[in-house]
Structures are given as C-alpha cells and as structure tokens.
Design an enzyme around this catalytic site. Sequence first.
Site, PDB file in Angstrom:
ATOM      1  N   TYR A 134       1.010  -1.049   0.122  1.00  0.00           N
ATOM      2  CA  TYR A 134      -0.194   0.238   0.069  1.00  0.00           C
ATOM      3  C   TYR A 134       0.975   0.901   0.870  1.00  0.00           C
ATOM      4  O   TYR A 134       0.784   2.230  -0.926  1.00  0.00           O
ATOM      5  CB  TYR A 134      -0.701  -0.409   1.021  1.00  0.00           C
ATOM      6  CG  TYR A 134      -1.531   2.022   1.296  1.00  0.00           C
ATOM      7  CD1 TYR A 134      -2.648   1.694   0.681  1.00  0.00           C
ATOM      8  CD2 TYR A 134      -1.649   2.466   2.187  1.00  0.00           C
ATOM      9  CE1 TYR A 134      -3.461   3.277   0.308  1.00  0.00           C
ATOM     10  CE2 TYR A 134      -2.138   3.185   2.616  1.00  0.00           C
ATOM     11  CZ  TYR A 134      -3.346   3.694   2.188  1.00  0.00           C
ATOM     12  OH  TYR A 134      -3.837   4.992   1.780  1.00  0.00           O
TER      13      TYR A 134
ATOM     14  N   GLY B 147      -2.709  11.816   5.985  1.00  0.00           N
ATOM     15  CA  GLY B 147      -3.226  11.401   7.442  1.00  0.00           C
ATOM     16  C   GLY B 147      -4.039  10.156   7.469  1.00  0.00           C
ATOM     17  O   GLY B 147      -4.959  10.377   6.920  1.00  0.00           O
TER      18      GLY B 147
END
Length: 254
Positions: free
Chosen positions: A151, A182
């Site tokens: 990922y 984030g």
Amino acid sequence: MEQRTIFITGASAGFGAAIARRFAAEGARIVATARRADRLDGLRRELGDDAVLPVALDVRDRAAIERVVAELPPAFAEVDVLVNNAGLALGLEPAYEADPGEWQQMLDTNCAGLMHCTRALLPGMVERGAGHVVNMGSIAGSYPYPGGNVYGATKAFVQQFSRNLRADLHGTGVRVTCVEPGLVGGTEFSSVRFGGDDERAEAPYANTEPLTPEDVAETVHWVASQPPRVNVNSVELMPVVQAWGPMRIHRTEP
C-alpha cells in the site's frame, strides 16, 4: 468553479463523495465514477441531474476507462479537473505473510487505474491548454509503517508519478497536484482494509480526532481554485493528533 467539469474516481463514498459535494456546491458539473452504481445514483439525486453524471466504472478496466471518456456527453466532455481518488488498502500483515492477490488488487487500482484515467483525459487538457490532475496520495507514500508494504509503495508511486507528470506537462498549462492525507475517519478505508472486521477497523480512530472527508475535499477544492499561474505541487495534511514517531530499534536479549 461554476460550469467547470470535475471527473472524480471512487466517488461513491468517502473522499470522492465529499469532493463531489464540495465542487457541486459552487456550480461545477461532476462526472462521478465508481463501481457501485446505486451509490452514484444516490449522489445524483442528492445533488441534481444537471450537476452529476453518474458512471459505473472499475478503474482496473483500461478499456472501460477509454470507452467512458470517449462517450462523455457534450456537457461533460471537456474535463477541467481530474481527481484520481479511487484506491484502497488491503491487509496489515508483514510482507512475508501478506496475500499476493491483495497486493495485485492494490497495484491494479492505486497505480494502474490512476495511470490509465490520467492517460485517457490528458490529451484533451493539453489540447485546450488548461486542466488539472489531482492525485490522491497518502503520507504512507513518504513514511513507512509495519504492514504498509505494498500500500505504501503504491502511494509512493502516486507521489513520483505526479512529479513526473509535472515535468512532462511543462509548458502545456496543465497542472498536477498530489494530495497526501494522514489519518482520516468517517470513510470505508479501514473497514475495507480489514475485510469488514468492525472492531479492527475502528481501533485506529479510538479516542482521537482524525481528519474528515470534508477536510480532504476542502484541500482538493483549494488547490484547484488557485489562479492558473499557481501549481500546488503537493499538500501533506495530518490531524493534530498525529505526528511522526521515533525510529524503531530491535534489541536482542543480553
């Protein structure tokens, strides 16, 4: 944004739906693509037939991408902003235990899908001498973490692909931005990553105040709203509750 056309992948939920709402609020036309047609129809009913063109699309299917772009109706055919939002994380196992099939799905969606959507829409932007490609990256593309393996690598690809696009598009008037969030709550991201295990999916957000999809949508809208002379190369955003950690050190028994 009035009368501008925004092409959004992964628009059925999370970031994509929030981005569609943010742009539509200012009169933009939205080409909303995703695999779940029923969700897209709900977005069209919410925002209006004139504002949203729902298109069922799996970005892993290159031929389907090319067909969708070629068959856009005249009112939606000249895309001003492409938001490459479709993407996913699967699993959090270390690389030596990870599922190779999940790795491939992340590569096909996060990398290949983004590439092919960009390639399909870029020629029109270059021909018109204007346009904006907004790629949805992640802080995982810059900062590794255990279990992030493929990922994180896909998001590093998104970051570097965005930079290379800027080099290729120099002098064309077409802009490129990589938006790198984030910790964000209120999406299906964690549920998808953990295969619908609600307890594991909710754990990263317990007792925190993460970013919201609306925060990310506002960021995307902001970068696209700058004067044509301004290119925001990248934006990294985290919630205040998140920051970098120390480097880990493994110690053997004395």
